[in-house]
Design a protein around this motif. Structure first.
Motif, PDB file in Angstrom:
ATOM      1  N   LEU A  38       1.150   4.318  -2.757  1.00 40.40           N
ATOM      2  CA  LEU A  38       1.033   5.736  -2.400  1.00 40.40           C
ATOM      3  C   LEU A  38       2.236   6.529  -2.897  1.00 40.40           C
ATOM      4  O   LEU A  38       2.102   7.672  -3.360  1.00 40.40           O
ATOM      5  CB  LEU A  38       0.888   5.880  -0.880  1.00 40.40           C
ATOM      6  CG  LEU A  38      -0.444   5.396  -0.280  1.00 40.40           C
ATOM      7  CD1 LEU A  38      -0.369   5.401   1.239  1.00 40.40           C
ATOM      8  CD2 LEU A  38      -1.594   6.260  -0.762  1.00 40.40           C
ATOM      9  N   GLN A  39       3.414   5.921  -2.807  1.00 37.80           N
ATOM     10  CA  GLN A  39       4.621   6.588  -3.307  1.00 37.80           C
ATOM     11  C   GLN A  39       4.532   6.845  -4.804  1.00 37.80           C
ATOM     12  O   GLN A  39       4.913   7.913  -5.283  1.00 37.80           O
ATOM     13  CB  GLN A  39       5.856   5.739  -3.000  1.00 37.80           C
ATOM     14  CG  GLN A  39       6.433   5.926  -1.611  1.00 37.80           C
ATOM     15  CD  GLN A  39       7.752   5.193  -1.477  1.00 37.80           C
ATOM     16  OE1 GLN A  39       7.794   3.986  -1.317  1.00 37.80           O
ATOM     17  NE2 GLN A  39       8.833   5.940  -1.552  1.00 37.80           N
ATOM     18  N   ARG A  40       4.049   5.847  -5.539  1.00 37.21           N
ATOM     19  CA  ARG A  40       3.936   6.018  -6.995  1.00 37.21           C
ATOM     20  C   ARG A  40       2.959   7.129  -7.350  1.00 37.21           C
ATOM     21  O   ARG A  40       3.074   7.742  -8.411  1.00 37.21           O
ATOM     22  CB  ARG A  40       3.503   4.700  -7.639  1.00 37.21           C
ATOM     23  CG  ARG A  40       4.572   3.631  -7.640  1.00 37.21           C
ATOM     24  CD  ARG A  40       4.193   2.461  -8.530  1.00 37.21           C
ATOM     25  NE  ARG A  40       3.054   1.714  -8.005  1.00 37.21           N
ATOM     26  CZ  ARG A  40       3.139   0.684  -7.176  1.00 37.21           C
ATOM     27  NH1 ARG A  40       4.339   0.288  -6.748  1.00 37.21           N
ATOM     28  NH2 ARG A  40       2.063   0.053  -6.769  1.00 37.21           N
ATOM     29  N   GLN A  41       2.019   7.392  -6.464  1.00 35.00           N
ATOM     30  CA  GLN A  41       1.072   8.479  -6.682  1.00 35.00           C
ATOM     31  C   GLN A  41       1.586   9.815  -6.159  1.00 35.00           C
ATOM     32  O   GLN A  41       0.887  10.827  -6.257  1.00 35.00           O
ATOM     33  CB  GLN A  41      -0.259   8.139  -5.994  1.00 35.00           C
ATOM     34  CG  GLN A  41      -0.929   6.890  -6.536  1.00 35.00           C
ATOM     35  CD  GLN A  41      -2.106   6.448  -5.677  1.00 35.00           C
ATOM     36  OE1 GLN A  41      -2.583   7.194  -4.818  1.00 35.00           O
ATOM     37  NE2 GLN A  41      -2.587   5.233  -5.895  1.00 35.00           N
ATOM     38  N   GLY A  42       2.806   9.803  -5.596  1.00 36.37           N
ATOM     39  CA  GLY A  42       3.377  11.025  -5.053  1.00 36.37           C
ATOM     40  C   GLY A  42       2.874  11.389  -3.670  1.00 36.37           C
ATOM     41  O   GLY A  42       3.140  12.489  -3.184  1.00 36.37           O
ATOM     42  N   ARG A  43       2.186  10.489  -3.011  1.00 36.65           N
ATOM     43  CA  ARG A  43       1.625  10.756  -1.671  1.00 36.65           C
ATOM     44  C   ARG A  43       2.590  10.217  -0.613  1.00 36.65           C
ATOM     45  O   ARG A  43       2.299   9.302   0.137  1.00 36.65           O
ATOM     46  CB  ARG A  43       0.250  10.118  -1.556  1.00 36.65           C
ATOM     47  CG  ARG A  43      -0.736  10.683  -2.575  1.00 36.65           C
ATOM     48  CD  ARG A  43      -1.889   9.738  -2.882  1.00 36.65           C
ATOM     49  NE  ARG A  43      -2.739   9.489  -1.726  1.00 36.65           N
ATOM     50  CZ  ARG A  43      -3.778   8.653  -1.741  1.00 36.65           C
ATOM     51  NH1 ARG A  43      -4.086   8.002  -2.870  1.00 36.65           N
ATOM     52  NH2 ARG A  43      -4.507   8.470  -0.657  1.00 36.65           N
ATOM     53  N   HIS A  44       3.773  10.815  -0.566  1.00 36.21           N
ATOM     54  CA  HIS A  44       4.841  10.310   0.308  1.00 36.21           C
ATOM     55  C   HIS A  44       4.489  10.478   1.781  1.00 36.21           C
ATOM     56  O   HIS A  44       4.865   9.637   2.608  1.00 36.21           O
ATOM     57  CB  HIS A  44       6.152  11.031  -0.007  1.00 36.21           C
ATOM     58  CG  HIS A  44       6.610  10.852  -1.424  1.00 36.21           C
ATOM     59  ND1 HIS A  44       7.091   9.662  -1.901  1.00 36.21           N
ATOM     60  CD2 HIS A  44       6.646  11.720  -2.479  1.00 36.21           C
ATOM     61  CE1 HIS A  44       7.420   9.792  -3.179  1.00 36.21           C
ATOM     62  NE2 HIS A  44       7.154  11.035  -3.551  1.00 36.21           N
ATOM     63  N   GLY A  45       3.799  11.546   2.127  1.00 39.62           N
ATOM     64  CA  GLY A  45       3.444  11.771   3.521  1.00 39.62           C
ATOM     65  C   GLY A  45       2.534  10.678   4.070  1.00 39.62           C
ATOM     66  O   GLY A  45       2.725  10.190   5.191  1.00 39.62           O
ATOM     67  N   GLU A  46       1.541  10.274   3.256  1.00 37.82           N
ATOM     68  CA  GLU A  46       0.638   9.208   3.691  1.00 37.82           C
ATOM     69  C   GLU A  46       1.378   7.881   3.803  1.00 37.82           C
ATOM     70  O   GLU A  46       1.145   7.098   4.737  1.00 37.82           O
ATOM     71  CB  GLU A  46      -0.527   9.082   2.715  1.00 37.82           C
ATOM     72  CG  GLU A  46      -1.441  10.300   2.665  1.00 37.82           C
ATOM     73  CD  GLU A  46      -2.533  10.132   1.637  1.00 37.82           C
ATOM     74  OE1 GLU A  46      -3.189   9.065   1.638  1.00 37.82           O
ATOM     75  OE2 GLU A  46      -2.730  11.048   0.820  1.00 37.82           O
ATOM     76  N   ALA A  47       2.277   7.632   2.853  1.00 40.07           N
ATOM     77  CA  ALA A  47       3.067   6.400   2.902  1.00 40.07           C
ATOM     78  C   ALA A  47       3.940   6.376   4.152  1.00 40.07           C
ATOM     79  O   ALA A  47       4.075   5.338   4.816  1.00 40.07           O
ATOM     80  CB  ALA A  47       3.929   6.268   1.650  1.00 40.07           C
TER      81      ALA A  47
ATOM     82  N   GLN B  31       0.833  -1.201   0.000  1.00 42.68           N
ATOM     83  CA  GLN B  31       0.000   0.000   0.000  1.00 42.68           C
ATOM     84  C   GLN B  31       0.871   1.257   0.000  1.00 42.68           C
ATOM     85  O   GLN B  31       0.591   2.225  -0.720  1.00 42.68           O
ATOM     86  CB  GLN B  31      -0.909   0.010   1.235  1.00 42.68           C
ATOM     87  CG  GLN B  31      -2.041  -1.000   1.196  1.00 42.68           C
ATOM     88  CD  GLN B  31      -2.871  -0.958   2.466  1.00 42.68           C
ATOM     89  OE1 GLN B  31      -2.653  -1.716   3.405  1.00 42.68           O
ATOM     90  NE2 GLN B  31      -3.817  -0.049   2.497  1.00 42.68           N
TER      91      GLN B  31
END
Length: 382
Positions: free
Chosen positions: A191-200, A187
């Motif tokens: 999220l990283q691939r979507q650029g959502r590093h903070g959530e990851a 998961q």
């Protein structure tokens, strides 16, 4: 005209005789069919024991034709079709069973279970999911949940896979803590691939607190922190891995050196790797990482010599030769290329479950679909 009853004296014996003859014919036919069905059944068993699946299927089809009410024959026939890879016919057999109104509740659940496995083997994941979901709360509940976990993993539905692994954890199939950690890491990677590093990052930081024995969680956390420019945080994650899962230090030896260089903590990492090398069997990855931390080439080569004293290694010998001139300008590149080519297969990782080899390390084997089946050592070190 008076009614003549004398014909009854002839009709009654004739009717009795015809009835007796008809009953004998029916009984004979019933006995004949009864003998045929067991013969076909035992003939099917004989073929099955001799691994002659095609002949066994023909015999069971004949037995079912003579005894259509025998549910066990249907189960045997459907299982044979599935083992043979004829999933369409297996599905038809089990659907025919489910359509019968006289089937008991236990046999209906069994037929539903067999049908669900037909769909799973055929790769019809949506139909398999629906079929296994219908078995939740039955005597096949645990097996259905395990199969649903497999369906979610194959469909890369990591959120539902993690939730299902949590329900299975601690049950009759054992612990699923590490498997759930893999789902969370998948998961986080999405999220990283979507650029959502903070959530990851938040997801992984919670996971390492929950499952500190998961090597992948620490590695993925270090990668996310490195991507966010948190060099010190990445180093701390890898150091935590060394404390909680020391067996996987060879896997992160090179990232440790890179994180140490970015954080200015080379001495701390050097001490950690040296202490690890003293307590564990020699690892080429750890030796190479220690050699990269040395300030001069001669000290680096001594690391490889020490490794060779403890364990013969073609890879370590090739690394030692990389810093030594051979003295023959024409032959040197040929010798080095030959050694490099000979070393390549020894640098691979091999799955302990199915033997699948790969240049990179896999947490989830592409061959057998097993989790954590790759030892953190390379082929030469096994």
């Amino acid at each position: 005209m008076p009614f003549d009853l004398s014909w009854l004296l002839w009709a009654l014996p004739v009717a009795f005789g015809l009835g007796w003859l008809a009953s004998r014919l029916d009984l004979r036919q019933w006995r004949l069919e009864g003998r045929r069905a067991p013969r076909a059944y035992f003939r099917g068993l004989h073929h099955l024991l001799n691994e002659q699946q095609d002949q066994a299927i023909d015999a069971f089809v004949e037995a079912v034709r003579h005894d259509p009410d025998a549910a066990e024959l249907y189960f045997a026939l459907g299982g044979l079709f599935r083992r043979r890879g004829d999933y369409e016919r297996a599905v038809r057999v089990h659907e025919h069973l489910l359509a019968r109104a006289d089937l008991s509740a236990a046999e209906r659940e069994r037929a539903q279970h067999a049908l669900a496995h037909d769909f799973l083997k055929a790769g019809l994941l949506d139909r398999a999911e629906a079929a296994f979901s219908a078995l939740l709360g039955t005597r096949f509940d645990a097996d259905a949940r395990l199969a649903l976990l497999h369906v979610y993993e194959r469909g890369r539905d990591w959120a539902r896979a993690a939730a299902m692994a949590e329900t299975l954890d601690g049950g009759e199939h054992g612990s699923f803590r590490l498997r759930r950690a893999h789902h969370v890491c998948e998961q986080a990677a999405a999220l990283q691939r979507q650029g959502r590093h903070g959530e990851a990052l938040a997801l992984l930081e919670a996971q390492v607190q929950r499952t500190p024995e998961s090597a992948r969680a620490w590695v993925t956390l270090a990668e996310v922190r490195q991507a966010l420019g948190q060099a010190d945080g990445a180093l701390q994650a890898l150091l935590a891995l060394a404390r909680h899962v020391p067996s996987h230090v060879p896997l992160v030896a090179h990232p440790l050196v890179q994180a140490a260089a970015a954080s200015g903590c080379r001495d701390e990492v050097r001490v950690l790797l040296q202490e690890w090398a003293q307590r564990h069997p020699p690892s080429v990855d750890v030796t190479q990482a220690l050699a990269s931390l040395e300030d001069d080439a001669s000290a680096a080569r001594r690391r490889y010599v020490e490794h060779l004293r403890q364990a013969p290694s073609l890879v370590a010998a090739n690394l030692w030769l990389a810093g030594v001139p051979l003295g023959d300008d024409e032959a040197e590149p040929l010798v080095r290329r030959a050694l490099q080519q000979a070393c390549e297969p020894l640098k691979r990782y091999r799955c302990a479950a199915c033997g699948f080899e790969a240049r990179q390390y896999f947490w989830h084997c592409p061959g057998c679909q097993g989790w954590d089946t790759y030892p953190p050592q390379r082929v030469e070190e096994l």
